[in-house]
Motif scaffolding. Structure first.
Motif, PDB file in Angstrom:
ATOM      1  N   ARG A   1     -94.208  79.969 -11.859  1.00 35.46           N
ATOM      2  CA  ARG A   1     -94.227  78.781 -10.999  1.00 35.46           C
ATOM      3  C   ARG A   1     -95.160  77.700 -11.525  1.00 35.46           C
ATOM      4  O   ARG A   1     -94.921  76.507 -11.306  1.00 35.46           O
ATOM      5  CB  ARG A   1     -94.624  79.188  -9.579  1.00 35.46           C
ATOM      6  CG  ARG A   1     -93.537  80.018  -8.895  1.00 35.46           C
ATOM      7  CD  ARG A   1     -94.019  80.651  -7.612  1.00 35.46           C
ATOM      8  NE  ARG A   1     -92.944  81.428  -6.981  1.00 35.46           N
ATOM      9  CZ  ARG A   1     -93.118  82.224  -5.927  1.00 35.46           C
ATOM     10  NH1 ARG A   1     -94.329  82.352  -5.375  1.00 35.46           N
ATOM     11  NH2 ARG A   1     -92.091  82.888  -5.430  1.00 35.46           N
ATOM     12  N   THR A   2     -96.208  78.101 -12.227  1.00 37.52           N
ATOM     13  CA  THR A   2     -97.160  77.139 -12.766  1.00 37.52           C
ATOM     14  C   THR A   2     -96.700  76.579 -14.105  1.00 37.52           C
ATOM     15  O   THR A   2     -96.900  75.397 -14.397  1.00 37.52           O
ATOM     16  CB  THR A   2     -98.546  77.798 -12.932  1.00 37.52           C
ATOM     17  OG1 THR A   2     -98.941  78.399 -11.694  1.00 37.52           O
ATOM     18  CG2 THR A   2     -99.596  76.765 -13.325  1.00 37.52           C
ATOM     19  N   TYR A   3     -96.060  77.419 -14.916  1.00 35.06           N
ATOM     20  CA  TYR A   3     -95.598  77.028 -16.250  1.00 35.06           C
ATOM     21  C   TYR A   3     -94.128  77.430 -16.415  1.00 35.06           C
ATOM     22  O   TYR A   3     -93.799  78.402 -17.117  1.00 35.06           O
ATOM     23  CB  TYR A   3     -96.455  77.706 -17.329  1.00 35.06           C
ATOM     24  CG  TYR A   3     -97.936  77.484 -17.143  1.00 35.06           C
ATOM     25  CD1 TYR A   3     -98.525  76.256 -17.454  1.00 35.06           C
ATOM     26  CD2 TYR A   3     -98.752  78.499 -16.642  1.00 35.06           C
ATOM     27  CE1 TYR A   3     -99.883  76.041 -17.268  1.00 35.06           C
ATOM     28  CE2 TYR A   3    -100.114  78.292 -16.461  1.00 35.06           C
ATOM     29  CZ  TYR A   3    -100.671  77.064 -16.771  1.00 35.06           C
ATOM     30  OH  TYR A   3    -102.023  76.857 -16.582  1.00 35.06           O
TER      31      TYR A   3
ATOM     32  N   ARG B   1    -104.831  76.306 -17.894  1.00 35.08           N
ATOM     33  CA  ARG B   1    -104.563  75.028 -18.560  1.00 35.08           C
ATOM     34  C   ARG B   1    -103.949  75.222 -19.950  1.00 35.08           C
ATOM     35  O   ARG B   1    -104.433  74.690 -20.955  1.00 35.08           O
ATOM     36  CB  ARG B   1    -105.834  74.177 -18.654  1.00 35.08           C
ATOM     37  CG  ARG B   1    -106.427  73.808 -17.307  1.00 35.08           C
ATOM     38  CD  ARG B   1    -107.684  72.978 -17.464  1.00 35.08           C
ATOM     39  NE  ARG B   1    -108.293  72.671 -16.194  1.00 35.08           N
ATOM     40  CZ  ARG B   1    -107.986  71.643 -15.410  1.00 35.08           C
ATOM     41  NH1 ARG B   1    -107.022  70.809 -15.800  1.00 35.08           N
ATOM     42  NH2 ARG B   1    -108.591  71.439 -14.262  1.00 35.08           N
TER      43      ARG B   1
ATOM     44  N   THR C   1    -111.940  83.834 -10.824  1.00 36.08           N
ATOM     45  CA  THR C   1    -111.234  83.551 -12.070  1.00 36.08           C
ATOM     46  C   THR C   1    -112.269  83.575 -13.177  1.00 36.08           C
ATOM     47  O   THR C   1    -113.202  82.782 -13.181  1.00 36.08           O
ATOM     48  CB  THR C   1    -110.579  82.158 -12.047  1.00 36.08           C
ATOM     49  OG1 THR C   1    -109.752  82.022 -10.896  1.00 36.08           O
ATOM     50  CG2 THR C   1    -109.761  81.923 -13.303  1.00 36.08           C
TER      51      THR C   1
ATOM     52  N   GLU D   1     -97.292  73.575 -21.621  1.00 40.05           N
ATOM     53  CA  GLU D   1     -96.143  73.862 -20.759  1.00 40.05           C
ATOM     54  C   GLU D   1     -95.202  74.903 -21.368  1.00 40.05           C
ATOM     55  O   GLU D   1     -94.586  75.685 -20.649  1.00 40.05           O
ATOM     56  CB  GLU D   1     -95.368  72.567 -20.477  1.00 40.05           C
ATOM     57  CG  GLU D   1     -96.115  71.583 -19.579  1.00 40.05           C
ATOM     58  CD  GLU D   1     -95.267  70.377 -19.245  1.00 40.05           C
ATOM     59  OE1 GLU D   1     -94.098  70.323 -19.684  1.00 40.05           O
ATOM     60  OE2 GLU D   1     -95.774  69.487 -18.532  1.00 40.05           O
TER      61      GLU D   1
ATOM     62  N   GLU E   1    -101.974  81.835  -8.159  1.00 45.82           N
ATOM     63  CA  GLU E   1    -101.517  80.578  -8.749  1.00 45.82           C
ATOM     64  C   GLU E   1    -102.701  79.705  -9.149  1.00 45.82           C
ATOM     65  O   GLU E   1    -102.649  78.989 -10.162  1.00 45.82           O
ATOM     66  CB  GLU E   1    -100.598  79.839  -7.774  1.00 45.82           C
ATOM     67  CG  GLU E   1     -99.250  80.531  -7.590  1.00 45.82           C
ATOM     68  CD  GLU E   1     -98.262  79.719  -6.773  1.00 45.82           C
ATOM     69  OE1 GLU E   1     -98.461  78.488  -6.649  1.00 45.82           O
ATOM     70  OE2 GLU E   1     -97.291  80.307  -6.260  1.00 45.82           O
ATOM     71  N   ARG E   2    -103.789  79.775  -8.391  1.00 46.60           N
ATOM     72  CA  ARG E   2    -104.975  78.983  -8.743  1.00 46.60           C
ATOM     73  C   ARG E   2    -105.546  79.461 -10.075  1.00 46.60           C
ATOM     74  O   ARG E   2    -105.926  78.652 -10.923  1.00 46.60           O
ATOM     75  CB  ARG E   2    -106.029  79.086  -7.646  1.00 46.60           C
ATOM     76  CG  ARG E   2    -107.274  78.247  -7.921  1.00 46.60           C
ATOM     77  CD  ARG E   2    -108.168  78.142  -6.714  1.00 46.60           C
ATOM     78  NE  ARG E   2    -107.487  77.471  -5.608  1.00 46.60           N
ATOM     79  CZ  ARG E   2    -108.033  77.308  -4.402  1.00 46.60           C
ATOM     80  NH1 ARG E   2    -109.238  77.784  -4.143  1.00 46.60           N
ATOM     81  NH2 ARG E   2    -107.367  76.677  -3.456  1.00 46.60           N
TER      82      ARG E   2
ATOM     83  N   GLU F   1    -103.314  78.180 -12.799  1.00 46.00           N
ATOM     84  CA  GLU F   1    -103.554  76.751 -13.036  1.00 46.00           C
ATOM     85  C   GLU F   1    -104.822  76.527 -13.846  1.00 46.00           C
ATOM     86  O   GLU F   1    -104.888  75.636 -14.704  1.00 46.00           O
ATOM     87  CB  GLU F   1    -103.654  76.019 -11.703  1.00 46.00           C
ATOM     88  CG  GLU F   1    -102.342  75.938 -10.938  1.00 46.00           C
ATOM     89  CD  GLU F   1    -102.539  75.552  -9.478  1.00 46.00           C
ATOM     90  OE1 GLU F   1    -103.710  75.358  -9.066  1.00 46.00           O
ATOM     91  OE2 GLU F   1    -101.531  75.446  -8.755  1.00 46.00           O
ATOM     92  N   ARG F   2    -105.839  77.330 -13.589  1.00 46.25           N
ATOM     93  CA  ARG F   2    -107.117  77.164 -14.283  1.00 46.25           C
ATOM     94  C   ARG F   2    -107.029  77.513 -15.765  1.00 46.25           C
ATOM     95  O   ARG F   2    -107.914  77.145 -16.543  1.00 46.25           O
ATOM     96  CB  ARG F   2    -108.186  78.026 -13.604  1.00 46.25           C
ATOM     97  CG  ARG F   2    -108.633  77.480 -12.249  1.00 46.25           C
ATOM     98  CD  ARG F   2    -109.491  78.480 -11.486  1.00 46.25           C
ATOM     99  NE  ARG F   2    -110.068  77.869 -10.277  1.00 46.25           N
ATOM    100  CZ  ARG F   2    -110.705  78.540  -9.311  1.00 46.25           C
ATOM    101  NH1 ARG F   2    -110.840  79.870  -9.417  1.00 46.25           N
ATOM    102  NH2 ARG F   2    -111.202  77.915  -8.266  1.00 46.25           N
TER     103      ARG F   2
ATOM    104  N   ARG G   1    -101.525  82.424  -3.307  1.00 46.15           N
ATOM    105  CA  ARG G   1    -102.095  81.113  -3.652  1.00 46.15           C
ATOM    106  C   ARG G   1    -103.251  81.274  -4.642  1.00 46.15           C
ATOM    107  O   ARG G   1    -103.409  80.456  -5.564  1.00 46.15           O
ATOM    108  CB  ARG G   1    -102.569  80.419  -2.372  1.00 46.15           C
ATOM    109  CG  ARG G   1    -103.236  79.067  -2.587  1.00 46.15           C
ATOM    110  CD  ARG G   1    -103.384  78.320  -1.266  1.00 46.15           C
ATOM    111  NE  ARG G   1    -103.993  79.161  -0.245  1.00 46.15           N
ATOM    112  CZ  ARG G   1    -105.324  79.330  -0.097  1.00 46.15           C
ATOM    113  NH1 ARG G   1    -106.150  78.714  -0.938  1.00 46.15           N
ATOM    114  NH2 ARG G   1    -105.808  80.078   0.872  1.00 46.15           N
TER     115      ARG G   1
END
Length: 240
Positions: free
Chosen positions: A71-73, A48, A233, A51, A41-42, A45-46, A38
């Motif tokens: 999984r994020t992109y 940004r 991060t 896509e 993945e965080r 995500e950070r 997790r």
């Protein structure tokens, strides 16, 4: 900038071979760490990024950090690079990663092994503290990014917090090292893990290191759970 003692620098050179020896059990041990997947993945995500970004996953290992990016992109074009043959063999066998281009190479100079970019984003999870010369590594990573591109380091850093330092060493001595001895007997990689984290920059010092290498918009954020203040991060950008 602090430099690791000579003995630790020598161990950094041997890290890829050490990971070859523990590759078969690596996912088992990381799976026992609450929040490990997790948190990756965080950090993803950070970042940004767009896509359909072109992304580089450095020190991708068995592909756990690569999975976080996929999984994020899911539309991103992803390249994973690692120096360990054993770890890469496992990454290539994961069904979710069939669309990823994997390269064997040294993260000190990814361009020399075919990861020349330019990339919208670069992720390096648990890797920069293992680089024999982190400043040279950072200087070489900067031109691999597109102008305005983001780099993300998902990394341990405990020097700025006595609490984080004490928790990290207690968890290492009480859980990580004993579990490593059971899953990978004969390997010293988890003892090295403890030492390398203790020797690595504090969060503020690493942000200054990024700035000295030419990155801008540097910032950091931590995780939750027992890794609060321990895993961070670190984000930065190539100037536009």
């Amino acid at each position: 900038m602090t430099r690791p003692p000579p003995s630790l620098r020598a161990q950094k050179q041997a890290v890829p071979h050490a990971f070859d020896r523990v590759a078969a059990r690596y996912d088992l041990l990381t799976g026992m760490n609450p929040g490990y997947h997790r948190h990756l993945e965080r950090s993803a995500e950070r970042m940004r990024v767009p896509e359909d970004a072109a992304l580089l996953d450095l020190c991708c290992g068995t592909g756990l950090s690569t999975l976080a990016l996929v999984r994020t992109y899911p539309r991103a074009r992803i390249t994973g690079l690692d120096a360990s043959v054993g770890m890469l063999d496992l990454a290539r066998k994961k069904r979710e990663l069939t669309g990823v281009r994997f390269l064997q190479g040294d993260a000190m100079d990814p361009a020399a092994y075919g990861a020349s970019g330019p990339f919208d984003g670069i992720l390096m999870a648990y890797g920069i503290r293992n680089m024999p010369d982190p400043d040279l590594c950072l200087r070489r990573l900067l031109p691999l990014l597109k102008p305005g591109g983001v780099i993300c380091f998902h990394e341990y850093s405990v020097r700025d917090s006595l609490r984080a330092h004490l928790v990290w060493n207690a968890v290492c001595l009480g859980i990580i090292i004993p579990a490593g001895l059971v899953t990978s007997p004969g390997s010293n990689i988890y003892r090295y893990l403890r030492r390398s984290v203790n020797a690595f920059d504090g969060a503020a010092a690493f942000l200054r290191r990024l700035q000295a290498a030419g990155f801008c918009d540097t910032q950091s954020a931590t995780m939750d759970g027992w890794q609060e203040g321990i895993v961070h991060t670190f984000l930065a950008r190539r100037p536009a």
